[in-house]
Scaffold this motif. Structure first.
Motif, PDB file in Angstrom:
ATOM      1  N   VAL A  42       1.080  -1.048   0.109  1.00  0.00           N
ATOM      2  CA  VAL A  42      -0.302  -0.051   0.247  1.00  0.00           C
ATOM      3  C   VAL A  42       0.995   1.389  -0.286  1.00  0.00           C
ATOM      4  O   VAL A  42       0.290   2.456   0.282  1.00  0.00           O
ATOM      5  CB  VAL A  42      -1.430  -0.006   0.938  1.00  0.00           C
ATOM      6  CG1 VAL A  42      -1.820  -1.582   1.089  1.00  0.00           C
ATOM      7  CG2 VAL A  42      -0.438   0.174   2.747  1.00  0.00           C
ATOM      8  N   LYS A  43       1.793   1.187   0.449  1.00  0.00           N
ATOM      9  CA  LYS A  43       2.863   1.947  -0.164  1.00  0.00           C
ATOM     10  C   LYS A  43       2.903   3.098  -1.193  1.00  0.00           C
ATOM     11  O   LYS A  43       2.828   2.771  -1.958  1.00  0.00           O
ATOM     12  CB  LYS A  43       4.418   2.561   0.301  1.00  0.00           C
ATOM     13  CG  LYS A  43       5.822   2.594   0.789  1.00  0.00           C
ATOM     14  CD  LYS A  43       6.517   2.056   1.373  1.00  0.00           C
ATOM     15  CE  LYS A  43       6.639   1.472   2.438  1.00  0.00           C
ATOM     16  NZ  LYS A  43       8.185   0.308   2.913  1.00  0.00           N
ATOM     17  N   GLY A  44       3.013   4.577  -0.351  1.00  0.00           N
ATOM     18  CA  GLY A  44       2.563   5.470  -1.745  1.00  0.00           C
ATOM     19  C   GLY A  44       0.997   5.708  -2.154  1.00  0.00           C
ATOM     20  O   GLY A  44       0.728   6.437  -3.320  1.00  0.00           O
ATOM     21  N   ARG A  45       0.703   4.734  -1.913  1.00  0.00           N
ATOM     22  CA  ARG A  45      -1.193   4.841  -2.293  1.00  0.00           C
ATOM     23  C   ARG A  45      -1.964   4.768  -0.802  1.00  0.00           C
ATOM     24  O   ARG A  45      -3.170   5.894  -0.788  1.00  0.00           O
ATOM     25  CB  ARG A  45      -1.949   3.723  -2.731  1.00  0.00           C
ATOM     26  CG  ARG A  45      -1.205   3.039  -3.955  1.00  0.00           C
ATOM     27  CD  ARG A  45      -1.687   2.229  -5.018  1.00  0.00           C
ATOM     28  NE  ARG A  45      -2.014   0.909  -3.814  1.00  0.00           N
ATOM     29  CZ  ARG A  45      -2.843  -0.066  -3.258  1.00  0.00           C
ATOM     30  NH1 ARG A  45      -4.009   0.289  -3.474  1.00  0.00           N
ATOM     31  NH2 ARG A  45      -3.091  -0.755  -3.120  1.00  0.00           N
ATOM     32  N   PHE A  46      -1.713   4.843   0.077  1.00  0.00           N
ATOM     33  CA  PHE A  46      -2.840   5.013   1.181  1.00  0.00           C
ATOM     34  C   PHE A  46      -1.663   5.378   2.646  1.00  0.00           C
ATOM     35  O   PHE A  46      -0.800   6.141   2.350  1.00  0.00           O
ATOM     36  CB  PHE A  46      -2.735   3.276   1.950  1.00  0.00           C
ATOM     37  CG  PHE A  46      -3.726   2.465   1.965  1.00  0.00           C
ATOM     38  CD1 PHE A  46      -3.725   2.800   0.520  1.00  0.00           C
ATOM     39  CD2 PHE A  46      -4.200   1.762   2.234  1.00  0.00           C
ATOM     40  CE1 PHE A  46      -4.552   1.989  -0.083  1.00  0.00           C
ATOM     41  CE2 PHE A  46      -5.265   0.647   1.247  1.00  0.00           C
ATOM     42  CZ  PHE A  46      -4.888   0.558   0.652  1.00  0.00           C
ATOM     43  N   THR A  47      -2.567   6.427   3.249  1.00  0.00           N
ATOM     44  CA  THR A  47      -2.313   7.792   4.039  1.00  0.00           C
ATOM     45  C   THR A  47      -2.865   7.287   5.643  1.00  0.00           C
ATOM     46  O   THR A  47      -3.916   7.540   5.623  1.00  0.00           O
ATOM     47  CB  THR A  47      -2.020   8.687   3.269  1.00  0.00           C
ATOM     48  OG1 THR A  47      -0.750   9.027   2.237  1.00  0.00           O
ATOM     49  CG2 THR A  47      -0.929   9.986   4.748  1.00  0.00           C
ATOM     50  N   ILE A  48      -1.962   7.182   6.662  1.00  0.00           N
ATOM     51  CA  ILE A  48      -2.559   6.202   7.811  1.00  0.00           C
ATOM     52  C   ILE A  48      -2.114   8.198   8.936  1.00  0.00           C
ATOM     53  O   ILE A  48      -0.792   9.171   8.698  1.00  0.00           O
ATOM     54  CB  ILE A  48      -2.474   6.090   8.559  1.00  0.00           C
ATOM     55  CG1 ILE A  48      -2.833   5.002   9.600  1.00  0.00           C
ATOM     56  CG2 ILE A  48      -0.078   6.468   9.017  1.00  0.00           C
ATOM     57  CD1 ILE A  48      -2.187   4.519  10.666  1.00  0.00           C
ATOM     58  N   SER A  49      -3.160   8.297   9.593  1.00  0.00           N
ATOM     59  CA  SER A  49      -3.377  10.262   9.791  1.00  0.00           C
ATOM     60  C   SER A  49      -4.174   9.786  11.148  1.00  0.00           C
ATOM     61  O   SER A  49      -4.685   9.327  11.504  1.00  0.00           O
ATOM     62  CB  SER A  49      -3.502  11.199   9.154  1.00  0.00           C
ATOM     63  OG  SER A  49      -4.359  11.117   8.807  1.00  0.00           O
ATOM     64  N   ARG A  50      -3.451  10.380  12.285  1.00  0.00           N
ATOM     65  CA  ARG A  50      -4.775  10.871  13.295  1.00  0.00           C
ATOM     66  C   ARG A  50      -4.369  12.498  14.137  1.00  0.00           C
ATOM     67  O   ARG A  50      -4.170  12.991  13.684  1.00  0.00           O
ATOM     68  CB  ARG A  50      -4.076   9.462  14.392  1.00  0.00           C
ATOM     69  CG  ARG A  50      -2.630  10.157  14.872  1.00  0.00           C
ATOM     70  CD  ARG A  50      -1.774   9.408  16.163  1.00  0.00           C
ATOM     71  NE  ARG A  50      -2.838   8.847  17.129  1.00  0.00           N
ATOM     72  CZ  ARG A  50      -2.601   8.165  17.750  1.00  0.00           C
ATOM     73  NH1 ARG A  50      -1.584   6.969  17.674  1.00  0.00           N
ATOM     74  NH2 ARG A  50      -3.618   7.834  19.161  1.00  0.00           N
ATOM     75  N   ASP A  51      -6.163  12.144  14.940  1.00  0.00           N
ATOM     76  CA  ASP A  51      -6.437  13.428  15.434  1.00  0.00           C
ATOM     77  C   ASP A  51      -6.788  12.989  17.004  1.00  0.00           C
ATOM     78  O   ASP A  51      -7.443  12.934  17.337  1.00  0.00           O
ATOM     79  CB  ASP A  51      -8.159  13.897  14.672  1.00  0.00           C
ATOM     80  CG  ASP A  51      -8.328  15.288  14.857  1.00  0.00           C
ATOM     81  OD1 ASP A  51      -7.812  16.178  15.721  1.00  0.00           O
ATOM     82  OD2 ASP A  51      -9.141  16.174  14.423  1.00  0.00           O
ATOM     83  N   ASN A  52      -5.930  13.334  17.592  1.00  0.00           N
ATOM     84  CA  ASN A  52      -5.712  13.040  19.121  1.00  0.00           C
ATOM     85  C   ASN A  52      -6.774  13.984  19.257  1.00  0.00           C
ATOM     86  O   ASN A  52      -7.238  13.474  20.745  1.00  0.00           O
ATOM     87  CB  ASN A  52      -4.378  13.510  19.159  1.00  0.00           C
ATOM     88  CG  ASN A  52      -3.331  12.024  19.003  1.00  0.00           C
ATOM     89  OD1 ASN A  52      -3.896  11.293  18.942  1.00  0.00           O
ATOM     90  ND2 ASN A  52      -2.248  12.547  19.750  1.00  0.00           N
TER      91      ASN A  52
END
Length: 124
Positions: free
Chosen positions: A64-74
């Motif tokens: 998934v590298k380059g296609r998916f992005t993980i993020s978070r809003d604490n």
């Protein structure tokens, strides 16, 4: 009691995008890493991505590298998975999980609470 609730799954054509969300409760969210895993029909559950407690470290499976992005809003106790350029082989049930520590990797044993999963289906 820790609860994780995923949302955002659905049916999309190949090349399309989806954003998954996972809302967490019952634990100091920013103190723990979060991860996404997926399980395709007839296959084992596989690691997709992980993010450290403050979002400073992120890891991705090669697939998934380059296609998916993980993020978070604490502030919202929520972790996201932005999925672009989706392929039929991305079809799976996607699970979020909270890790036992501030940093985590790809091993399922590093995670102690799991959501119920959300279905992602990519048509060709």
């Amino acid at each position: 009691q820790v609860q994780l609730v995923e949302s955002g799954g659905g049916l999309v054509q190949a090349g399309g995008s989806l954003r998954l969300s996972c809302a967490a409760s019952g634990r100091t969210f920013s103190s723990y890493a979060m991860g996404w895993f997926r399980q395709a029909p007839g296959k084992e559950r596989d690691f997709v991505s992980a993010i450290s407690g403050n979002g400073g470290r992120r890891y991705y499976a090669d697939s998934v590298k380059g296609r998916f992005t993980i993020s978070r809003d604490n502030a919202k106790n929520t972790v996201y998975l932005q999925m672009n350029s989706l392929k039929p082989e991305d079809t799976a049930v996607y699970y979020c999980a909270t890790a036992r520590t501030y940093y985590s990797g790809s091993f399922q044993a590093e995670y102690d609470y799991w959501g119920q999963g959300t279905q992602v289906t990519v048509s060709s």
